[in-house]
Design an enzyme around this catalytic site. Structure first.
Site, PDB file in Angstrom:
ATOM      1  N   GLU A 100       5.228  -5.047   7.501  1.00 49.75           N
ATOM      2  CA  GLU A 100       4.479  -3.985   8.190  1.00 49.75           C
ATOM      3  C   GLU A 100       5.005  -3.701   9.596  1.00 49.75           C
ATOM      4  OE1 GLU A 100       3.169  -6.444   6.432  1.00 49.75           O
ATOM      5  OE2 GLU A 100       1.614  -5.654   5.107  1.00 49.75           O
TER       6      GLU A 100
ATOM      7  N   GLU B 156      -0.076  -9.366  -0.199  1.00 49.49           N
ATOM      8  CA  GLU B 156      -1.481  -9.699   0.114  1.00 49.49           C
ATOM      9  C   GLU B 156      -2.325  -9.754  -1.158  1.00 49.49           C
ATOM     10  OE1 GLU B 156      -1.618  -6.477   3.018  1.00 49.49           O
ATOM     11  OE2 GLU B 156      -2.209  -7.937   4.533  1.00 49.49           O
TER      12      GLU B 156
ATOM     13  N   GLY C 202       1.038  -5.016   1.220  1.00 50.56           N
ATOM     14  CA  GLY C 202      -0.194  -5.143   0.440  1.00 50.56           C
ATOM     15  C   GLY C 202       0.038  -5.788  -0.918  1.00 50.56           C
TER      16      GLY C 202
ATOM     17  N   ALA D 173       0.866  -1.175   0.000  1.00 47.32           N
ATOM     18  CA  ALA D 173       0.000   0.000   0.000  1.00 47.32           C
ATOM     19  C   ALA D 173       0.904   1.227   0.000  1.00 47.32           C
ATOM     20  CB  ALA D 173      -0.900  -0.011   1.219  1.00 47.32           C
TER      21      ALA D 173
HETATM   22  N1  DAK Z   1       4.633   3.353  -0.790  1.00 45.14           N
HETATM   23  C1  DAK Z   1       4.995   4.531  -1.347  1.00 45.14           C
HETATM   24  N2  DAK Z   1       6.121   4.693  -2.072  1.00 45.14           N
HETATM   25  C2  DAK Z   1       6.912   3.625  -2.242  1.00 45.14           C
HETATM   26  C3  DAK Z   1       6.601   2.352  -1.686  1.00 45.14           C
HETATM   27  C4  DAK Z   1       5.400   2.243  -0.935  1.00 45.14           C
HETATM   28  N3  DAK Z   1       4.985   1.095  -0.392  1.00 45.14           N
HETATM   29  N4  DAK Z   1       7.591   1.488  -2.016  1.00 45.14           N
HETATM   30  C5  DAK Z   1       8.479   2.193  -2.750  1.00 45.14           C
HETATM   31  N5  DAK Z   1       8.074   3.473  -2.879  1.00 45.14           N
HETATM   32  C6  DAK Z   1       8.743   4.553  -3.608  1.00 45.14           C
HETATM   33  C7  DAK Z   1       9.910   5.118  -2.796  1.00 45.14           C
HETATM   34  O1  DAK Z   1       9.465   6.066  -1.831  1.00 45.14           O
HETATM   35  C8  DAK Z   1      10.740   5.763  -3.886  1.00 45.14           C
HETATM   36  O2  DAK Z   1      10.134   6.980  -4.249  1.00 45.14           O
HETATM   37  P1  DAK Z   1      11.040   8.338  -4.510  1.00 45.14           P
HETATM   38  O3  DAK Z   1      11.824   8.511  -3.284  1.00 45.14           O
HETATM   39  O4  DAK Z   1      11.870   7.970  -5.721  1.00 45.14           O
HETATM   40  O5  DAK Z   1      10.001   9.379  -4.772  1.00 45.14           O
HETATM   41  C9  DAK Z   1      10.560   4.804  -5.052  1.00 45.14           C
HETATM   42  O6  DAK Z   1       9.356   4.046  -4.767  1.00 45.14           O
HETATM   43  C10 DAK Z   1      11.707   3.828  -5.192  1.00 45.14           C
HETATM   44  O7  DAK Z   1      11.877   3.194  -3.919  1.00 45.14           O
HETATM   45  P2  DAK Z   1      13.318   3.052  -3.217  1.00 45.14           P
HETATM   46  O8  DAK Z   1      14.169   4.244  -3.498  1.00 45.14           O
HETATM   47  O9  DAK Z   1      13.068   2.711  -1.796  1.00 45.14           O
HETATM   48  O10 DAK Z   1      13.914   1.809  -4.027  1.00 45.14           O
HETATM   49  P3  DAK Z   1      14.862   0.624  -3.533  1.00 45.14           P
HETATM   50  O11 DAK Z   1      15.181  -0.165  -4.768  1.00 45.14           O
HETATM   51  O12 DAK Z   1      15.976   1.141  -2.688  1.00 45.14           O
HETATM   52  O13 DAK Z   1      13.919  -0.286  -2.575  1.00 45.14           O
HETATM   53  C11 DAK Z   1      11.885  -1.432  -1.915  1.00 45.14           C
HETATM   54  C12 DAK Z   1      12.777  -0.916  -3.085  1.00 45.14           C
HETATM   55  C13 DAK Z   1      10.577  -1.951  -2.546  1.00 45.14           C
HETATM   56  C14 DAK Z   1      12.589  -2.587  -1.197  1.00 45.14           C
HETATM   57  C15 DAK Z   1      11.633  -0.277  -0.907  1.00 45.14           C
HETATM   58  O14 DAK Z   1      11.128   0.859  -1.638  1.00 45.14           O
HETATM   59  C16 DAK Z   1      10.660  -0.615   0.173  1.00 45.14           C
HETATM   60  O15 DAK Z   1      11.010  -1.227   1.179  1.00 45.14           O
HETATM   61  N6  DAK Z   1       9.361  -0.178   0.022  1.00 45.14           N
HETATM   62  C17 DAK Z   1       8.360  -0.302   1.063  1.00 45.14           C
HETATM   63  C18 DAK Z   1       7.876  -1.733   1.212  1.00 45.14           C
HETATM   64  C19 DAK Z   1       6.863  -1.864   2.330  1.00 45.14           C
HETATM   65  O16 DAK Z   1       7.156  -1.576   3.503  1.00 45.14           O
HETATM   66  N7  DAK Z   1       5.655  -2.268   2.003  1.00 45.14           N
HETATM   67  C20 DAK Z   1       4.566  -2.418   2.990  1.00 45.14           C
HETATM   68  C21 DAK Z   1       3.738  -1.163   3.040  1.00 45.14           C
HETATM   69  S1  DAK Z   1       2.402  -1.292   4.262  1.00 45.14           S
HETATM   70  C22 DAK Z   1      -5.295  -2.673   4.069  1.00 45.14           C
HETATM   71  C23 DAK Z   1      -4.831  -2.935   2.806  1.00 45.14           C
HETATM   72  C24 DAK Z   1      -3.465  -2.954   2.581  1.00 45.14           C
HETATM   73  C25 DAK Z   1      -2.559  -2.636   3.587  1.00 45.14           C
HETATM   74  C26 DAK Z   1      -3.056  -2.352   4.839  1.00 45.14           C
HETATM   75  C27 DAK Z   1      -4.419  -2.346   5.087  1.00 45.14           C
HETATM   76  N8  DAK Z   1      -6.716  -2.676   4.303  1.00 45.14           N
HETATM   77  C28 DAK Z   1      -7.633  -3.131   3.265  1.00 45.14           C
HETATM   78  C29 DAK Z   1      -7.234  -2.348   5.610  1.00 45.14           C
HETATM   79  C30 DAK Z   1      -1.145  -2.665   3.250  1.00 45.14           C
HETATM   80  C31 DAK Z   1      -0.151  -2.108   3.974  1.00 45.14           C
HETATM   81  C32 DAK Z   1       1.202  -2.094   3.372  1.00 45.14           C
HETATM   82  O17 DAK Z   1       1.434  -2.572   2.311  1.00 45.14           O
END
Ligand code: DAK
Length: 291
Positions: free
Chosen positions: A164, A144, A141, A97
């Protein structure tokens, strides 16, 4: 609807990226353009939805989920589509997400606007089988979303995870439930409590993925081949098959077997059951009517 209207300004303020107009794709099924998706029909009977927000690794912002629901609905109601492929890019299925959209939310905002409730439609409204083809990151997400699909294919190097806990929260779109059912409590608990990632090879070995392919090209070819195979059968039988298998996740064995038998009985009322069994007896290829 109100939820999305409320959230769109927030999402667009924080996520200014949009594809250039020329890159926007038109769906043969819905004849409309999408900002965050590419929609195509790569083979007869097969619809493909490709998540396309490359600058953010396909992070699943609310407008993207809204479009995804619309594209899946269009394929679900289409008379020409039997199976759907859901994929991302070689680098990312989806990195979760949109963290930047979620970060500033308060409890009351999330609660009052039913924040990301639109995700729940993804699992309930589509009756046709969805094959997730996962390459690169499938985190939070994204993992998921892949697990919501009916068949999960991935590359060997795909990067799955429920990170998360590192953001001070927990999976919110079924991750703790589907991952646990697929890989068992011991592994799921370890993965969710540590936030550690796991590979496509692990996903296949643990039974989360049906297959892990050595390359991205092989993954997409494999997904298309399976979708074509499914699209070659009676749509009535295929939808019923998806329904009965999914019931196994909700019902006890006894209730599930009974449910299956009822659906089996009901298919004697379909034309395609007659078509299929007659063709077998006559050693002919069945000509499905999808009725
Ligand atoms: N959200 C927003 N931006 C994201 C992102 C994300 N999840 N993942 C990556 N980006 C963006 C980065 O901010 C960056 O943007 P700029 O800085 O260039 O503007 C760009 O994508 C490139 O990312 P990185 O510079 O970080 O690239 P790397 O190759 O170094 O790393 C990475 C790639 C995918 C490993 C890293 O970006 C990362 O760890 N991303 C976050 C992964 C994460 O934590 N995902 C979980 C998010 S929480 C629900 C439904 C769904 C959910 C909850 C409730 N309901 C129906 C109730 C879901 C929650 C989640 O998913």
């Amino acid at each position: 609807m109100n939820t999305l209207r409320t959230l769109r300004p927030l999402a667009s303020r924080l996520q200014p990226y949009t594809l250039p107009r020329t890159v926007r794709q038109f769906s043969a099924t819905s004849s409309r353009s999408y900002e965050y998706l590419l929609v195509s029909e790569p083979k007869p009977g097969v619809g493909q939805v490709t998540l396309n927000r490359p600058k953010a690794y396909n992070a699943l912002c609310t407008p993207l989920i809204d479009e995804l629901n619309q594209a899946l609905d269009a394929f679900n109601t289409s008379d020409s589509i039997s199976a759907i492929i859901l994929t991302g890019s070689e680098k990312a299925f989806a990195a979760g997400a949109d963290i930047k959209e979620m970060a500033p939310l308060t409890f009351s905002e999330a609660y009052k606007t039913s924040f990301i409730e639109s995700w729940s439609r993804l699992t309930t409204s589509v009756k046709k089988p969805i094959i997730a083809a996962v390459s690169g990151h499938a985190l939070g997400g994204g993992c998921e979303l892949a697990m919501m699909a009916d068949i999960l294919y991935c590359t060997e190097r795909a990067n799955f995870g429920q990170p998360e806990v590192k953001l001070g929260t927990v999976p919110g779109a079924g991750g703790s439930q589907r991952l646990t059912r697929a890989v068992g409590k011991a592994r799921a608990m370890e993965l969710i409590l540590t936030g550690n990632n796991f590979s496509g090879v692990d996903a296949a070995n643990w039974g989360l993925a049906a297959k892990a392919f050595p390359t991205y090209e092989a993954l997409m070819e494999g997904a298309l081949k399976t979708a074509e195979t499914i699209a070659g059968y009676s749509r009535v039988a295929v939808m019923a098959a998806k329904e009965v298998v999914n019931k196994s996740q909700d019902l006890s064995l006894r209730d599930g077997v009974e449910y299956e038998r009822r659906v089996f009985h009901s298919l004697f009322g379909s034309q395609d059951q007659k078509v299929g069994m007659k063709a077998f007896a006559e050693k002919k290829k069945p000509e499905w009517t999808h009725e």
